[in-house]
Scaffold this motif. Structure first.
Motif, PDB file in Angstrom:
ATOM      1  N   LEU A 133       0.805  -1.224   0.000  1.00 56.60           N
ATOM      2  CA  LEU A 133       0.000   0.000   0.000  1.00 56.60           C
ATOM      3  C   LEU A 133       0.838   1.274   0.000  1.00 56.60           C
ATOM      4  O   LEU A 133       0.480   2.259  -0.635  1.00 56.60           O
ATOM      5  CB  LEU A 133      -0.937   0.014   1.210  1.00 56.60           C
ATOM      6  N   TYR A 134       1.961   1.238   0.734  1.00 55.87           N
ATOM      7  CA  TYR A 134       2.710   2.483   0.952  1.00 55.87           C
ATOM      8  C   TYR A 134       4.113   2.488   0.347  1.00 55.87           C
ATOM      9  O   TYR A 134       4.712   3.551   0.196  1.00 55.87           O
ATOM     10  CB  TYR A 134       2.794   2.781   2.457  1.00 55.87           C
ATOM     11  N   GLY A 135       4.625   1.318  -0.001  1.00 56.75           N
ATOM     12  CA  GLY A 135       5.911   1.228  -0.690  1.00 56.75           C
ATOM     13  C   GLY A 135       7.064   1.907   0.024  1.00 56.75           C
ATOM     14  O   GLY A 135       7.189   1.865   1.257  1.00 56.75           O
ATOM     15  N   GLU A 136       7.908   2.563  -0.752  1.00 50.15           N
ATOM     16  CA  GLU A 136       9.123   3.186  -0.228  1.00 50.15           C
ATOM     17  C   GLU A 136       8.828   4.330   0.733  1.00 50.15           C
ATOM     18  O   GLU A 136       9.685   4.708   1.536  1.00 50.15           O
ATOM     19  CB  GLU A 136       9.977   3.715  -1.387  1.00 50.15           C
ATOM     20  N   LYS A 142       7.994   1.207   8.623  1.00 49.37           N
ATOM     21  CA  LYS A 142       7.019   0.144   8.331  1.00 49.37           C
ATOM     22  C   LYS A 142       6.807  -0.798   9.513  1.00 49.37           C
ATOM     23  O   LYS A 142       5.670  -1.268   9.741  1.00 49.37           O
ATOM     24  CB  LYS A 142       7.431  -0.650   7.092  1.00 49.37           C
ATOM     25  N   TYR A 143       7.853  -1.063  10.293  1.00 53.24           N
ATOM     26  CA  TYR A 143       7.679  -1.960  11.431  1.00 53.24           C
ATOM     27  C   TYR A 143       6.893  -1.281  12.553  1.00 53.24           C
ATOM     28  O   TYR A 143       6.091  -1.920  13.238  1.00 53.24           O
ATOM     29  CB  TYR A 143       9.027  -2.459  11.930  1.00 53.24           C
ATOM     30  N   ASP A 144       7.107   0.019  12.722  1.00 57.64           N
ATOM     31  CA  ASP A 144       6.287   0.764  13.683  1.00 57.64           C
ATOM     32  C   ASP A 144       4.825   0.735  13.244  1.00 57.64           C
ATOM     33  O   ASP A 144       3.919   0.622  14.072  1.00 57.64           O
ATOM     34  CB  ASP A 144       6.775   2.215  13.776  1.00 57.64           C
ATOM     35  N   LEU A 182      -3.146   8.118   8.176  1.00 58.32           N
ATOM     36  CA  LEU A 182      -2.524   9.295   8.805  1.00 58.32           C
ATOM     37  C   LEU A 182      -1.162   8.931   9.404  1.00 58.32           C
ATOM     38  O   LEU A 182      -0.186   9.680   9.254  1.00 58.32           O
ATOM     39  CB  LEU A 182      -3.438   9.857   9.890  1.00 58.32           C
ATOM     40  N   LEU A 183      -1.105   7.798  10.064  1.00 60.51           N
ATOM     41  CA  LEU A 183       0.175   7.356  10.630  1.00 60.51           C
ATOM     42  C   LEU A 183       1.201   7.095   9.531  1.00 60.51           C
ATOM     43  O   LEU A 183       2.371   7.468   9.653  1.00 60.51           O
ATOM     44  CB  LEU A 183      -0.042   6.081  11.461  1.00 60.51           C
ATOM     45  N   ALA A 184       0.758   6.428   8.474  1.00 56.84           N
ATOM     46  CA  ALA A 184       1.671   6.121   7.368  1.00 56.84           C
ATOM     47  C   ALA A 184       2.192   7.391   6.710  1.00 56.84           C
ATOM     48  O   ALA A 184       3.355   7.463   6.292  1.00 56.84           O
ATOM     49  CB  ALA A 184       0.962   5.250   6.338  1.00 56.84           C
ATOM     50  N   LYS A 185       1.361   8.407   6.641  1.00 60.04           N
ATOM     51  CA  LYS A 185       1.723   9.639   5.943  1.00 60.04           C
ATOM     52  C   LYS A 185       2.564  10.574   6.805  1.00 60.04           C
ATOM     53  O   LYS A 185       3.476  11.255   6.300  1.00 60.04           O
ATOM     54  CB  LYS A 185       0.455  10.366   5.489  1.00 60.04           C
TER      55      LYS A 185
END
Length: 276
Positions: A133-136, A142-144, A182-185
């Motif tokens: 979904l979020y890639g690089e 990513k682990y968080d 939101l967290l991913a961004k």
């Protein structure tokens, strides 16, 4: 209904009402309408019974999550992931209550090991989903993000386990999709690094070899009565022994068995074997 399945279902009813420790084998057999001898033909002990319950439900839960992650379009993936999880919590809340209580009260090493095993499989699927979904963009965090998603799963599951209130699964899933995005961004400071993750990881002892997979298939073929599922399992076994079918046909055979309640785990293992 098979006697072993009957014992598991009736025992779960008692465990949910009065707890694992307070439930005796005598009570279970009386609730099932069977003799103690019949119980011991299926399970050597009450401990073996609870471990069988863990396997039964966690296999289905893990297989359902894996199927969603690998077969849902990106734009619906995160929503379907959360919806599937909480739909399962809602459906199997009695089992989840027993499992949580048992984990807090027991030092049973086999139960801890099984819980870790299934948890590690679910983490791997979450990682696949996050990277897809979020890639690089989330490479460093990513682990968080995985830990945050697991935290959402655990915390919000309490709504189903400890509060007798109606839950809107659609709204809950949409809300968690928004929070996760939101967290991913916006997360910029990682905590779970590769080095820390390696320190936290434990070896997984349950490895499914080709021979073990064939043996499981043979057992399932013997037990299943439905003709389509039975033939599909037989063809999938032949494909493992002597590959001859196209990927499209193999995927079709897997589709034939994935919804059968007794085939979810074997379909999960087969997807892993055929790399689908």
């Amino acid at each position: 209904m098979a006697k072993k399945q009957l014992i598991m279902e009736k025992a779960l009813e008692l465990f949910a009402k009065q707890g694992f420790e307070a439930t005796s084998i005598q009570q279970i057999t009386e609730h099932c309408g069977i003799s103690k001898g019949a119980f011991y033909l299926s399970f050597k002990s009450k401990d073996e019974l609870i471990l069988a319950l863990v396997d039964h439900f966690m296999m289905q839960f893990t297989a359902d999550i894996d199927y969603v992650v690998r077969n849902t379009a990106d734009e619906q993936l995160l929503y379907q992931f959360y919806f599937t999880i909480f739909q399962s919590f809602q459906k199997h809340s009695d089992f989840a209550k027993v499992l949580i209580k048992e984990q807090t009260q027991t030092v049973n090493s086999e139960l801890v090991e099984k819980t870790h095993y299934y948890n590690s499989l679910i983490e791997k699927d979450i990682l696949v989903m996050v990277e897809r979904l979020y890639g690089e963009a989330v490479k460093e965090i990513k682990y968080d993000l995985i830990y945050c998603i697991k935290g959402f799963m655990t915390t919000y599951s309490h709504l189903f386990l400890f509060f007798n209130v109606p839950i809107d699964l659609d709204l809950l899933s949409q809300s968690l999709v928004e929070k996760t995005n939101l967290l991913a961004k916006h997360t910029t400071l990682p905590f779970i690094t590769d080095d820390l993750l390696q320190m936290l990881e434990q070896p997984i002892k349950e490895e499914i070899t080709k021979e073990k997979l064939i043996s499981l298939l043979e057992q399932k073929i013997e037990a299943i009565e439905e003709p389509i599922e039975k033939e599909s399992l037989s063809l999938l076994k032949e494909q493992i022994v002597t590959p001859s079918l196209s990927p499209a046909i193999v995927k079709g055979l897997l589709e034939n068995i994935k919804s059968h309640p007794d085939c979810k785990w074997i379909s999960y293992l087969l997807r892993k074997h055929f790399v689908f």
